[in-house]
Design a protein around this motif. Structure first.
Motif, PDB file in Angstrom:
ATOM      1  N   GLY A 211      10.602  62.065  35.951  1.00  0.00           N
ATOM      2  CA  GLY A 211       9.317  61.458  35.612  1.00  0.00           C
ATOM      3  C   GLY A 211       9.436  60.551  34.397  1.00  0.00           C
ATOM      4  O   GLY A 211      10.531  60.369  33.836  1.00  0.00           O
ATOM      5  N   TYR A 212       8.315  59.981  33.970  1.00  0.00           N
ATOM      6  CA  TYR A 212       8.352  59.076  32.807  1.00  0.00           C
ATOM      7  C   TYR A 212       6.991  59.039  32.128  1.00  0.00           C
ATOM      8  O   TYR A 212       5.956  59.391  32.707  1.00  0.00           O
ATOM      9  CB  TYR A 212       8.770  57.663  33.235  1.00  0.00           C
ATOM     10  CG  TYR A 212       7.985  57.093  34.390  1.00  0.00           C
ATOM     11  CD1 TYR A 212       6.743  56.477  34.192  1.00  0.00           C
ATOM     12  CD2 TYR A 212       8.481  57.154  35.700  1.00  0.00           C
ATOM     13  CE1 TYR A 212       6.017  55.948  35.262  1.00  0.00           C
ATOM     14  CE2 TYR A 212       7.767  56.633  36.765  1.00  0.00           C
ATOM     15  CZ  TYR A 212       6.541  56.026  36.543  1.00  0.00           C
ATOM     16  OH  TYR A 212       5.823  55.511  37.595  1.00  0.00           O
ATOM     17  N   GLU A 213       7.028  58.636  30.869  1.00  0.00           N
ATOM     18  CA  GLU A 213       5.806  58.470  30.082  1.00  0.00           C
ATOM     19  C   GLU A 213       5.325  57.026  30.188  1.00  0.00           C
ATOM     20  O   GLU A 213       6.095  56.122  30.539  1.00  0.00           O
ATOM     21  CB  GLU A 213       6.064  58.828  28.610  1.00  0.00           C
ATOM     22  CG  GLU A 213       6.478  60.269  28.373  1.00  0.00           C
ATOM     23  CD  GLU A 213       5.357  61.266  28.611  1.00  0.00           C
ATOM     24  OE1 GLU A 213       4.212  60.831  28.900  1.00  0.00           O
ATOM     25  OE2 GLU A 213       5.617  62.484  28.518  1.00  0.00           O
ATOM     26  N   LYS A 214       4.095  56.817  29.849  1.00  0.00           N
ATOM     27  CA  LYS A 214       3.529  55.465  29.832  1.00  0.00           C
ATOM     28  C   LYS A 214       4.326  54.584  28.848  1.00  0.00           C
ATOM     29  O   LYS A 214       4.604  55.004  27.735  1.00  0.00           O
ATOM     30  CB  LYS A 214       2.064  55.524  29.419  1.00  0.00           C
ATOM     31  CG  LYS A 214       1.382  54.173  29.388  1.00  0.00           C
ATOM     32  CD  LYS A 214      -0.080  54.321  28.984  1.00  0.00           C
ATOM     33  CE  LYS A 214      -0.756  52.953  28.916  1.00  0.00           C
ATOM     34  NZ  LYS A 214      -2.196  53.064  28.529  1.00  0.00           N
ATOM     35  N   GLY A 215       4.725  53.403  29.324  1.00  0.00           N
ATOM     36  CA  GLY A 215       5.460  52.478  28.476  1.00  0.00           C
ATOM     37  C   GLY A 215       6.942  52.753  28.396  1.00  0.00           C
ATOM     38  O   GLY A 215       7.655  52.106  27.620  1.00  0.00           O
ATOM     39  N   ALA A 216       7.459  53.712  29.166  1.00  0.00           N
ATOM     40  CA  ALA A 216       8.887  54.052  29.104  1.00  0.00           C
ATOM     41  C   ALA A 216       9.753  52.876  29.533  1.00  0.00           C
ATOM     42  O   ALA A 216      10.881  52.718  29.050  1.00  0.00           O
ATOM     43  CB  ALA A 216       9.187  55.270  29.968  1.00  0.00           C
ATOM     44  N   PHE A 217       9.245  52.036  30.416  1.00  0.00           N
ATOM     45  CA  PHE A 217       9.954  50.839  30.864  1.00  0.00           C
ATOM     46  C   PHE A 217       8.931  49.865  31.422  1.00  0.00           C
ATOM     47  O   PHE A 217       7.744  50.213  31.603  1.00  0.00           O
ATOM     48  CB  PHE A 217      11.017  51.181  31.919  1.00  0.00           C
ATOM     49  CG  PHE A 217      10.500  52.024  33.052  1.00  0.00           C
ATOM     50  CD1 PHE A 217       9.833  51.463  34.134  1.00  0.00           C
ATOM     51  CD2 PHE A 217      10.676  53.417  33.030  1.00  0.00           C
ATOM     52  CE1 PHE A 217       9.358  52.243  35.170  1.00  0.00           C
ATOM     53  CE2 PHE A 217      10.204  54.200  34.076  1.00  0.00           C
ATOM     54  CZ  PHE A 217       9.536  53.614  35.141  1.00  0.00           C
ATOM     55  N   GLY A 219       6.573  48.116  33.610  1.00  0.00           N
ATOM     56  CA  GLY A 219       5.923  48.565  34.847  1.00  0.00           C
ATOM     57  C   GLY A 219       5.418  49.992  34.783  1.00  0.00           C
ATOM     58  O   GLY A 219       4.672  50.423  35.675  1.00  0.00           O
ATOM     59  N   ALA A 220       5.809  50.744  33.740  1.00  0.00           N
ATOM     60  CA  ALA A 220       5.326  52.123  33.594  1.00  0.00           C
ATOM     61  C   ALA A 220       3.957  52.098  32.921  1.00  0.00           C
ATOM     62  O   ALA A 220       3.818  52.381  31.730  1.00  0.00           O
ATOM     63  CB  ALA A 220       6.327  52.951  32.791  1.00  0.00           C
TER      64      ALA A 220
END
Length: 457
Positions: A211-217, A219-220
């Motif tokens: 998973g990922y956090e907001k702003g991790a890359f 498009g996130a």
């Protein structure tokens, strides 16, 4: 006498006497009237019913009579188009039609074919009940000892939280075993989530798993949990684990050790309570030697190893699987196929099945789609790769006998390939057609009518 009971339903004395002449001594015959009150006096069970198409009263009124008495019936004195005149309760029991005036050999072949199919069907149902009783699941059919050992290990491992590594060729049923372990695990109320590592681009594998956090890359735009989090309280099935990139393998190892994950772009570890079941169709020990897989991860995953044998090593299972897939696909496609001929069954059992059970399942669907209603799947209906395979004789016995067996099999394969056109077959073999005719006579190969062609694509 075979000991099998045939129930004859007719009001025609001549019809009844003809069947008696044809069948007495081969089967036990019980004849009843088409009158429902008289028919209901029959208290036994029959292996197969032979119903006179003229017995319309029975066809229309005796629906409650069918199920407890017989598993299938042959309608005599009618062609398949007569099916539209048969009431719905009986339609599912009709296995074949024999036209008037019926030939003895055609009738005997129809009865034998139907009895064989019904026997296989009963064997499949009995096997499913046995597997459910002994192992707690019946998603896979097998009478083979190695598979029974797999089922027993599946049952045992479902009661403990250990990680499992399932190995076996593609199409052997690795995900089915993983799902069975999850379903029988009474402590796990969470979901079963499957991910095929090879189907996810390497640059996206980590975000899919962790998973990922907001702003991790780029498009996130919002946070998203990964498969490991989503499988909380349940099971994550990692198929084709051998394709996982090395840097992702290191992160997965930490999950197995600490039961924690970190989303991409995140700083806070998240506790996860999951069981991981991995599967592969490659040799991970060879991958370790080649530097493509971590040894420490391998041993973490391989707490309980389960190895699935390929279908070519499960010859006794093939007829049962064919019947199971035939029945399922007839229902799915709305077809009524009477069965598989002995020659076609032999070919299917001898085939090497590089795609294993999945290949067989897909082939049976294709054969059912191509088949006509109330037809038998014949040897010539099989795909080209099955017909063109040359079965090698066993490496025992006389050399000359082995050469003759090879030659005979080669000729049959070429004849199948050319749809039994002997002139075309001779051209393929680069021999004169008279040479082919002589060889066919020498080996006792009877000419056959051309069968329906399958696409070679």
């Amino acid at each position: 006498m075979s000991g099998q009971v045939l129930l004859v339903v007719t009001d025609d004395a001549v019809f009844s006497e003809t069947l008696k002449v044809f069948l007495e001594g081969r089967y036990e015959l019980v004849t009843i009237s088409s009158s429902v009150p008289k028919a209901s006096s029959f208290r036994g069970t029959a292996d197969l019913a032979l119903i006179d198409a003229g017995a319309t009263r029975f066809l229309n009124e005796a629906s409650a009579f069918f199920s407890p008495v017989f598993s299938g019936c042959v309608i005599l004195g009618a062609c398949p188009s007569f099916i539209s005149e048969i009431p719905n309760p009986l339609v599912g029991y009709v296995r074949d039609f024999v036209r008037n005036p019926f030939d003895k050999e055609i009738l005997l072949a129809s009865i034998e074919r139907c009895l064989k199919r019904l026997s296989l069907k009963r064997e499949v149902l009995s096997l499913r009940r046995e597997l459910e009783r002994r192992f707690g699941f019946s998603d896979m059919l097998s009478v083979e000892r190695r598979m029974k050992d797999v089922f027993e290990l599946t049952r045992k491992v479902s009661t403990v939280p250990s990680n499992v590594l399932i190995t076996g060729e593609s199409g052997t049923g690795k995900e089915i075993i993983a799902n069975a372990i999850h379903r029988m695990d009474k402590k796990r109320k969470g979901p079963f989530i499957a991910i095929n590592s090879a189907a996810v681009p390497s640059e996206l594998v980590e975000s899919e798993l962790f998973g990922y956090e907001k702003g991790a890359f780029t498009g996130a735009v919002s946070a998203k949990p990964g498969k490991l989090e989503c499988a909380g309280g349940g099971t994550l099935f990692l198929d084709e684990i051998g394709t996982l990139p090395l840097h992702t393998q290191a992160k997965l190892l930490r999950v197995l050790q600490d039961k924690t994950i970190e989303r991409l772009g995140g700083n806070s570890p998240v506790k996860v309570d999951i069981r991981i079941i991995a599967a592969t169709n490659i040799n991970l020990e060879e991958a370790i030697k080649a530097g493509g897989f971590r040894q420490d991860l391998y041993y973490r995953l391989r707490v309980v190893p389960i190895e699935l044998p390929p279908l070519r090593e499960r010859k006794d299972d093939i007829p049962l699987l064919i019947e199971d897939f035939l029945e399922a696909n007839c229902g799915k496609c709305g077809k009524r196929v009477t069965g598989v001929s002995n020659e076609a069954m032999r070919r299917l059992v001898e085939h090497q099945w590089p795609g294993n059970v999945r290949e067989l399942e897909n082939m049976m669907e294709r054969l059912v789609v191509e088949a006509e209603d109330f037809s038998e799947i014949a040897e010539g209906d099989l795909p080209f790769d099955v017909l063109s395979a040359v079965a090698m004789p066993p490496a025992t016995g006389d050399y000359r006998d082995a050469c003759r067996a090879f030659e005979k099999n080669y000729i049959i394969n070429v004849l199948n390939m050319t749809n039994w056109n002997r002139v075309e077959a001779a051209a393929v073999m680069k021999v004169h057609r008279n040479t082919l005719f002589h060889k066919m006579k020498e080996f006792g190969i009877e000419p056959r009518k051309p069968a329906r062609r399958f696409s070679r694509a």
